[in-house]
Design an enzyme around this catalytic site. Structure first.
Site: not given
Ligand code: 48Y
Length: 344
Positions: A118, A163, A194, A218, A222
């Site tokens: 990022y 990694k 992984d 990230d 999730d």
């Molecule tokens: O906060 C998150 O986990 C989202 O997936 C954002 C990220 O990649 O950090 C994505 C944010 C967006 O699509 O504007």
């Protein structure tokens, strides 16, 4: 009074943020909310995801509450609002806490929030697209300190997920993490990202505080919600002088406006904000837990409740708890003789 800047966003963002604000207002009158716009509509009108003058005001706030925004894949010149805010406000640490309402266990993930893939450094030139996965000593050190501090506060260890068998950046990051943890007296376990995905799904609660770089964090955060609903997961994005709180879920345009969005992620994010402001968010967490154990939930959690019903349910748990505390206090100071204390 504390000043909290609010950006509701789009999709289900406004619905869940309204719910969170109702809950906050039920526990404290010490916060004034100021509202700002941002996202694709702002970009279409002004060419930026958030106005510079608004950003100036937001910077002066004590904290930010953020809903969710949709980021299109192919809008030329557009940069995601949340990524812009993380960068502009210097929010380098992303703390994500996945609750288990049955027994209070939590999965705790610290995601580096400013570097890695990022970094925003990259290019498309002559048929080659490049994204630079930046790891700096300063960036690695400050997130390692944040994660070590979190592990100390929780009386646990760190699991650094990387990694380093392949990536030069993670080899560098790994050395910094071990050094910093040593300085803090925090134990470090490590795992390769992984194979760690399998451990995280099979046995999510035994990794202490999980630390990883931006994109791995990230994805892992999730994934870590598979045993519950993404809709209940809160997060805090912390910088040196300000923090932004947002549910981990996205804008879910498919269910926007139907009144069925799960407000719990936003409500628990607000509870983290209360902690950050020094106002104690634990009553909100406790009321949420009690409601989840016996109340009707939104469809993502198998129920039939609306956003409003869940929000009101949590608020009545909160008010119940406050009244009970006052009652106990009255008994303690002797204003109510214990022999008539509440029946049933
Ligand atoms: O906060 C998150 O986990 C989202 O997936 C954002 C990220 O990649 O950090 C994505 C944010 C967006 O699509 O504007």
């Amino acid at each position: 009074m504390y000043r909290v800047a609010v950006i509701k966003g789009d999709g289900i963002g406004p619905e869940v943020i309204d719910a969170a604000i109702e809950v906050v207002n039920a526990v404290t009158g010490r916060i004034s909310f100021e509202y700002y716009e941002g996202g694709v509509e702002t970009f279409k009108r002004h060419g930026v995801p958030v106005l510079e003058e608004d950003l100036e005001e937001i910077r002066k706030s004590d904290a930010v509450l953020f809903g969710a925004t949709t980021t299109p894949f192919d809008l030329p010149g557009y940069r995601s609002l949340i990524l812009t805010l993380r960068r502009e406000l210097g929010l380098y640490a992303n703390l994500r806490v996945i609750p288990d309402f049955n027994d209070g266990r939590e999965i705790v993930i610290v995601r580096e929030n400013s570097e890695g893939l990022y970094s925003g450094i990259g290019s498309v030139v002559e048929g080659r697209a490049v994204d630079v996965r930046l790891i700096t000593r300063e960036g690695a050190e400050r997130i390692a300190r944040f994660a070590a501090g979190e592990a100390l506060r929780r009386g646990t260890f760190l699991t650094f997920v990387h990694k380093a068998n392949v990536l030069i950046g993670d080899r560098f990051f790994r050395r910094v993490v071990f050094d910093v943890a040593g300085e803090y007296g925090v134990d470090v376990k490590e795992a390769i990202v992984d194979s760690f995905t399998i451990k995280l799904v099979r046995d999510p609660w035994s990794h202490g505080v999980i630390l990883s770089e931006n994109l791995f964090g990230d994805i892992l955060s999730d994934l870590a919600t598979v045993h519950t609903s993404l809709g209940v997961v809160p997060s805090g994005n912390y910088g040196e002088d300000i923090a932004l709180f947002e549910p981990v879920h996205g804008s879910a345009p498919d269910i926007a406006g139907r009144g069925i969005a799960n407000p719990i992620g936003a409500i628990l994010s607000a509870s983290m904000m209360l902690d950050y402001l020094g106002l104690d968010g634990s009553p909100v967490r406790e009321a949420t837990r009690r409601y989840v154990l016996r109340g009707n939930l939104t469809p993502d959690m198998g129920g039939t409740a609306t956003t409003g019903e869940v929000t009101r349910g949590i608020i009545s748990e909160l008010i119940g708890a406050i009244e009970e505390e006052l009652w106990v206090e009255e008994i303690r100071v002797g204003r109510i003789p214990t022999d008539i204390s509440r029946v049933g």
